[in-house]
Structures are given as C-alpha cells and as structure tokens.
Scaffold this motif. Structure first.
Motif, short mmCIF file in Angstrom:
data_model
loop_
_atom_site.label_atom_id
_atom_site.label_comp_id
_atom_site.label_asym_id
_atom_site.label_seq_id
_atom_site.Cartn_x
_atom_site.Cartn_y
_atom_site.Cartn_z
N MET A 148 -1.33 1.98 -7.97
CA MET A 148 -0.52 2.11 -6.76
C MET A 148 0.83 1.41 -6.91
O MET A 148 1.86 1.91 -6.47
CB MET A 148 -1.27 1.52 -5.56
N ALA A 181 -4.53 7.38 -6.95
CA ALA A 181 -3.91 6.19 -6.36
C ALA A 181 -2.40 6.34 -6.28
O ALA A 181 -1.77 5.95 -5.29
CB ALA A 181 -4.27 4.95 -7.17
N ALA A 182 -1.80 6.88 -7.35
CA ALA A 182 -0.35 7.06 -7.36
C ALA A 182 0.10 8.03 -6.27
O ALA A 182 1.13 7.83 -5.62
CB ALA A 182 0.10 7.57 -8.73
N ALA A 194 -0.23 6.21 -2.90
CA ALA A 194 0.85 5.24 -2.77
C ALA A 194 2.15 5.91 -2.35
O ALA A 194 2.95 5.35 -1.60
CB ALA A 194 1.05 4.49 -4.08
N LEU A 201 0.73 -1.89 -0.23
CA LEU A 201 0.09 -1.62 -1.52
C LEU A 201 -0.53 -2.90 -2.08
O LEU A 201 -1.62 -2.87 -2.67
CB LEU A 201 1.11 -1.06 -2.51
#
Length: 415
Positions: A235, A360-361, A364, A382
C-alpha cells in the motif's frame, strides 16, 4: 547439510547463498526497473499513464497465477532443473520486453516475464530450505534479501545510466546478459537438488498435489499470514516517491541520495537481522520488527516538510523494521512444509504475495487523494492499515510457531 549446532557455512553453501542472492537480484531488478523507465517508455510506445499501469500490473498478476499453476509440479523434479526451466523463460520474457515495439506487445512480454519470473523466487526459497538447516536459515534469508538493496544502489542507477545513453531498451538487454551468465553458472556449478524426490513419495498428479497443499490446515495459516504481511507494505510502496516530493518537500534530485543511503544501510541490515534471527530467536525477532515497523510507519506517514537527513534516517530505521519482520518470517515459514511439499508451498506463498500486493496497491489508490497542488491526502490512513495488518500477523505468527513449529520434533527447539 550442517548439524544443528554448527553455525558456519561450507564453501559450497557460501556459493549457493551468493547464487540465490544474485538470482533474486535479477528478478527484483527486472520488476523495479519499470517505474523509472516509465518516463521514457510511455512516449516511445505511445502509452498513457493508465496503460503504463496495466504494463506494470501485468507482471504482478501473471506471477501470482503462475505460482499457483506451478505448485502442482514444483516437487516432482530436481529443483535445479525446475529453476533452470523457469529462469530461461524469465530471460526470454525480458528479451521480449527489450524488443517490444508497441503497448500490446509490451503487455504480452510482461505477462511472459511474470509467468516465469514469479516462480523463480519461490524456487530460490525452496532451495534455501533444502540446503540449509533451520538454525542457519535466518542468516541465509538475510543475505538473499540484500538483493533488494543491491538492485537499488547498483542495478537501478546502472539501468538508468545506460537508458540515457542507448534508450529504454538497453536496461532490459543488460538484465538478459547478466541473467544468461547466471544461468550458465547454475548449469555448471549448482549440484542437483533432488533429495525431496528420492526421500519421499511425491504425488505425481499435479492437480492433487496443488489441492493437497492449499487445503492443508497448517499451510493455510501460513498463506494467510503471508498475504496479510504483503498488503500493508504494497500500500505504501507506490506512493513513496510522490509522498517524499509533495508532502516532505524534498526534490527529485534528493531521491537518488535517499535510495543510495537506504540501500547501503540495507546491505548491512539484512545479514545482521538474519544473524539475530538465528541467535536471538526467529519469533522474538519478528515481534521486535513488528513493533518497530508500527511505530516508524505511523511516524513516517504523518511527517510534514522535513530535512534530507531526517528522511534518510527514518527510511533506514523503517527498513530495519521491515527486514526484522520479513527475514525471520521467511525462515519460520520454511520450517512448516515437508520436503515433499516445499516447492508447492513456496510457489503458492509467492503467488499470494504477488496477488495480495497487487490488490493492496489498487485499494491504496482509492484511499489516497492527490490535491491540485500535488499534496497527498489520507496517506496516514495507509500507515494505520499497515499497523493493523502487522498487529494481526504477530498473533498469527505466534500461533504458527507455538502450534506447528515449536513442538515439532523434526524442527530445532529454538526458533
């Protein structure tokens, strides 16, 4: 293989550690080189930012899928042969990246590279567990993790330098040449690693082997912990450069020095954490790393305009926390699977890291908001998410250690 009380490496084991670290270096460099090459690659291949995002994520998701698919076959062959097959595929994929004439060709090339490169990392960990006793694995994992630092302070600057001289294609050709040399060394000097095939009856039905591995209750806890550990880190990673420039008010010119200092420090941190993991205890080291990570991430994500020296110190201490979680957790996880399941276990674990990291990316990206002036809002959220995942993984790792490792007579008492 060394006895449990022996804390030294043989000459051959030193060679294996160096080889595994260099393998990781080529795989990590291929993945990391994409971001800095984006500025050159996008206009050359007529890509917009969203298309470049597809190119980057194509590797992560294909790596995740390939690990799952390869898990059924991972323990049926000599690990040396298995490694060579996927490493050659990785080299071919990287070569395709080097000659890509268009966006669609590059997407295909990154998929091929991910399909093969994603499995190499898991084979590296399986070999480390095959060749080294648990009493030495913390140190081994520590040395292997220095590949990340080496890619930062050696690979990326070299790649960017030659890209400025000969274009964005050149770094991929560089990786192909280095990897081909490593491949020759594997063929000539690495001994067969097939004790897992000889000592145990391996399920030759690939689908059954995969399903048995992913349904094993003992392994499921480890897979869940691995996925959760990847979420928090991935993240923060995509926004690190932007946060440094926009929120901390440093310049793009400061970034190379930050990477250099952090990378040099990491080269020393990895082996030291590995040694501490073997002598102080893997679970204790993990808990120390979790506490340090939580404290430093909250501090980091709430920082405002800062001096260059402050940012370098904070980044370095954060990496102490990250490595103090990563290295002992990898060593502990390697004690879970039987030799006959080790390749499949590592392949699935590696896949979950890639997939959870990709997810997760994406998440985020929805949390962080970029203001018109460039300032990143909600970056601190985050950090709090990472603290939550770190806290949960501490309890998970303690459960795994107490239930499945500490009382296993085949595993050393001190973890």
């Amino acid at each position: 293989m060394n006895s449990k009380n022996d804390v030294t490496f043989t000459g051959y084991q030193k060679f294996v550690v160096a080889l595994l670290a260099f393998l990781q270096f080529t795989i990590i460099l291929d993945f990391m080189i994409m971001a800095p090459l984006g500025a050159l690659m996008m206009p050359a291949l007529k890509m917009d930012p969203s298309q470049f995002g597809v190119v980057v994520s194509a590797y992560a998701f294909s790596a995740g899928i390939s690990g799952i698919l390869a898990s059924g076959f991972a323990d049926r062959f000599d690990r040396k042969k298995f490694l060579l097959f996927f490493y050659v595929g990785f080299i071919i994929g990287t070569f395709l990246c080097a000659i890509a004439p268009s966006f669609h060709f590059m997407v295909l090339a990154r998929i091929v590279t991910g399909l093969f490169g994603g499995v190499v990392g898991s084979v590296v960990l399986a070999i480390a567990a095959d060749v080294f006793d648990l009493s030495l694995r913390g140190r081994v994992m520590g040395y292997i993790q220095t590949a990340f630092a080496a890619s930062q302070i050696l690979g990326l600057p070299a790649g960017l330098y030659i890209s400025n001289l000969w274009g964005w294609h050149a770094p991929f050709f560089m990786i192909v040449a280095i990897s081909a040399l490593v491949g020759v060394i594997i063929v000539v000097y690495l001994k067969p690693i097939d004790a897992h095939v000889k000592a145990a009856r391996v399920d030759h039905n690939a689908l059954n082997h995969m399903l048995t591995t992913v349904s094993n209750t003992k392994y499921l806890f480890a897979f869940a912990a691995t996925a959760l550990m990847s979420i928090g880190g991935f993240m923060l990673m995509p926004f690190g450069t932007d946060f440094t420039v926009q929120n901390l008010k440093l310049t793009m010119g400061d970034l190379p020095l930050i990477y250099l200092v952090t990378g040099v420090a990491t080269i020393f941190i990895g082996p030291l954490v590995g040694k501490m993991s073997d002598s102080f205890g893997k679970l204790r080291t993990f808990i120390f790393g979790a506490i340090l990570s939580a404290v430093m991430v909250v501090y980091y994500t709430n920082m405002g305009p800062s001096s260059l020296i402050t940012v370098m110190i904070v980044n370095t201490v954060m990496f102490v926390g990250i490595f103090s979680r990563m290295i002992p957790s990898q060593a502990l996880m390697s004690a879970l699977p039987t030799p006959a399941d080790r390749g499949a276990f590592m392949a699935v674990s590696s896949s979950l890291q890639s997939i959870s990291g990709g997810i997760a990316a994406v998440i985020a990206g929805y949390i962080v908001v970029k203001r018109p002036d460039g300032f990143l809002e909600h970056f601190d959220i985050l950090g709090y998410v990472l603290v939550g995942t770190v806290t949960v993984t501490v309890f998970m790792m303690k459960f795994i250690n107490d239930k499945y490792i500490r009382h296993d007579p085949s595993v050393m008492k001190k973890n």
